[in-house]
Design a protein around this motif. Structure first.
Motif, PDB file in Angstrom:
ATOM      1  N   GLU A 177       0.832  -1.208   0.000  1.00  0.00           N
ATOM      2  CA  GLU A 177       0.000   0.000   0.000  1.00  0.00           C
ATOM      3  C   GLU A 177       0.867   1.258   0.000  1.00  0.00           C
ATOM      4  OE1 GLU A 177      -2.945   2.385   3.127  1.00  0.00           O
ATOM      5  OE2 GLU A 177      -1.764   0.658   3.754  1.00  0.00           O
ATOM      6  N   ALA A 225       2.510   1.810  -3.310  1.00  0.00           N
ATOM      7  CA  ALA A 225       1.568   2.359  -4.293  1.00  0.00           C
ATOM      8  C   ALA A 225       1.329   3.849  -4.038  1.00  0.00           C
ATOM      9  CB  ALA A 225       0.250   1.594  -4.235  1.00  0.00           C
ATOM     10  N   GLN A 281       3.649   6.467  -5.492  1.00  0.00           N
ATOM     11  CA  GLN A 281       3.557   6.732  -6.931  1.00  0.00           C
ATOM     12  C   GLN A 281       2.627   7.904  -7.251  1.00  0.00           C
ATOM     13  OE1 GLN A 281       5.696   4.949  -8.915  1.00  0.00           O
ATOM     14  NE2 GLN A 281       6.277   4.187  -6.888  1.00  0.00           N
TER      15      GLN A 281
END
Length: 389
Positions: A157, A160, A163
């Protein structure tokens, strides 16, 4: 809650599982908001806070090895859940403020509805797998596996999240802005009551609603496990039913909010939340609770989505982090008291009457949110009339 009960936690610790983390958040959010606004790279800060929060999943997996005395495990477990809220509460306000800058106001309803929808789908899979695994394996092995798996997924998580592209102009300066200086002194807060009237009225109504909402937290777990004898698998079924209806409801709530406004639909969603404790009283079988969970999922989806969108909408942009912290601190203050109030009512009147009282408290909160919406509409109408003259 299930893990605490299986560890042998008494009612007081079941209530503490909700109130202790809230107390920690109460003490950290407002001071932490000042630090968040001063930090130059907010995305990095959010990622770091998320990591320090999620590391507790790994520690919880090791709890049976770290605490060899079974009698001490319940209180250590509750204390660890509370301590993980130090970085967790700061991560929440930092993430909310950051996302308020990343996602334009016109796109927030659809964006957060889609996010919550995907989270609910993941929750369905997790609930089904976790319930089966924890019932099949000897306690506490199943829970340890789930905590460790949660830690691994949390690391993905965070990867991600890193990003996400941080828009230009969202970096805070090293020195606090005038807004961040002034919003923390009492004189400026008093002036803010007049400048941001709609925000403070909403915060007060939200506080009333959260008091009733949080009263029901320990009562639901107690009713499911101790009254109706729900196993971990059954509790997972309740979660799956709630998530399924939430997945379907999120985009509908977003469309209704775009058409009728966040605040108006929030009053409707919270009224649904007010009905669920009352309906709990009439559920005498586990399958009935599963059916009720479908209704709960719809109302929770609307409440969570629209509360957040309304908070972002009414918080002044220049001081958004601080005003989010004010709201979240206030609702965490009620979370310290409300679970104990629910347990106390349960011990004095029985759990069914305690659920009825919870429904009444939630209804008062929902009515307050509806009243705030009406007052806001009248204020807008008066302002418009004054401008026409």
């Amino acid at each position: 809650g299930i893990f605490a009960i299986k560890l042998g936690a008494p009612d007081s610790l079941i209530a503490a599982l909700s109130s202790w983390p809230a107390l920690v958040s109460l003490l950290t959010m407002i001071p932490g908001a000042r630090y968040v606004d001063r930090y130059p790279r907010q995305k990095r800060l959010v990622a770091a806070l998320m990591f320090f929060n999620r590391i507790f999943f790994f520690l919880l997996a090791l709890l049976p090895f770290l605490v060899t005395d079974p009698n001490r495990r319940p209180i250590v477990f509750v204390a660890m859940i509370a301590l993980m809220n130090v970085p967790g509460s700061l991560a929440v306000i930092a993430w909310q403020s950051f996302m308020g800058k990343v996602i334009p106001a016109t796109e927030r309803g659809r964006a957060f509805a889609k996010r919550n929808q995907l989270m609910s789908l993941c929750g369905i899979v997790a609930s089904l797998l976790a319930g089966r695994i924890m019932d099949k394996l000897v306690f506490p092995t199943g829970f340890q596996i789930m905590f460790f798996t949660g830690f691994i997924l949390a690391m993905l998580e965070i990867a991600a999240f890193t990003q996400v592209i941080e828009p230009k102009g969202t970096h805070a300066t090293a020195a606090p802005t005038e807004a961040s200086k002034s919003v923390f002194n009492w004189a400026s807060m008093q002036a803010g009551f007049h400048r941001h009237r709609n925000y403070w009225l909403f915060a007060g109504a939200s506080l009333l609603f959260h008091l009733g909402w949080q009263m029901g937290w320990p009562l639901y777990t107690k009713y499911q496990v101790q009254i109706l004898g729900a196993t971990t698998t059954w509790v997972s079924v309740f979660g799956v039913c709630q998530s399924l209806s939430a997945v379907a409801a999120y985009p509908i709530w977003a469309k209704l909010a775009d058409r009728y406004s966040n605040q108006r639909m929030l009053a409707v969603a919270t009224l649904g939340m007010a009905l669920t404790p009352l309906l709990y009283v009439f559920c005498t079988e586990l399958w009935m609770l599963a059916m009720l969970s479908l209704l709960i999922g719809v109302s929770v989806a609307g409440t969570v989505l629209l509360l957040f969108n309304t908070l972002l909408e009414l918080s002044p942009e220049a001081s958004r982090t601080q005003y989010i912290a004010y709201h979240n601190t206030a609702t965490n203050a009620t979370a310290v008291v409300a679970p104990y109030a629910g347990i106390l009512l349960s011990s004095l009147t029985g759990i069914r009457w305690a659920l009825v009282c919870t429904a009444i408290a939630r209804t008062i909160g929902a009515a307050a949110l509806a009243l705030v919406y009406r007052l806001g509409q009248k204020h807008v109408a008066k302002t418009s009339d004054a401008c026409n003259f």
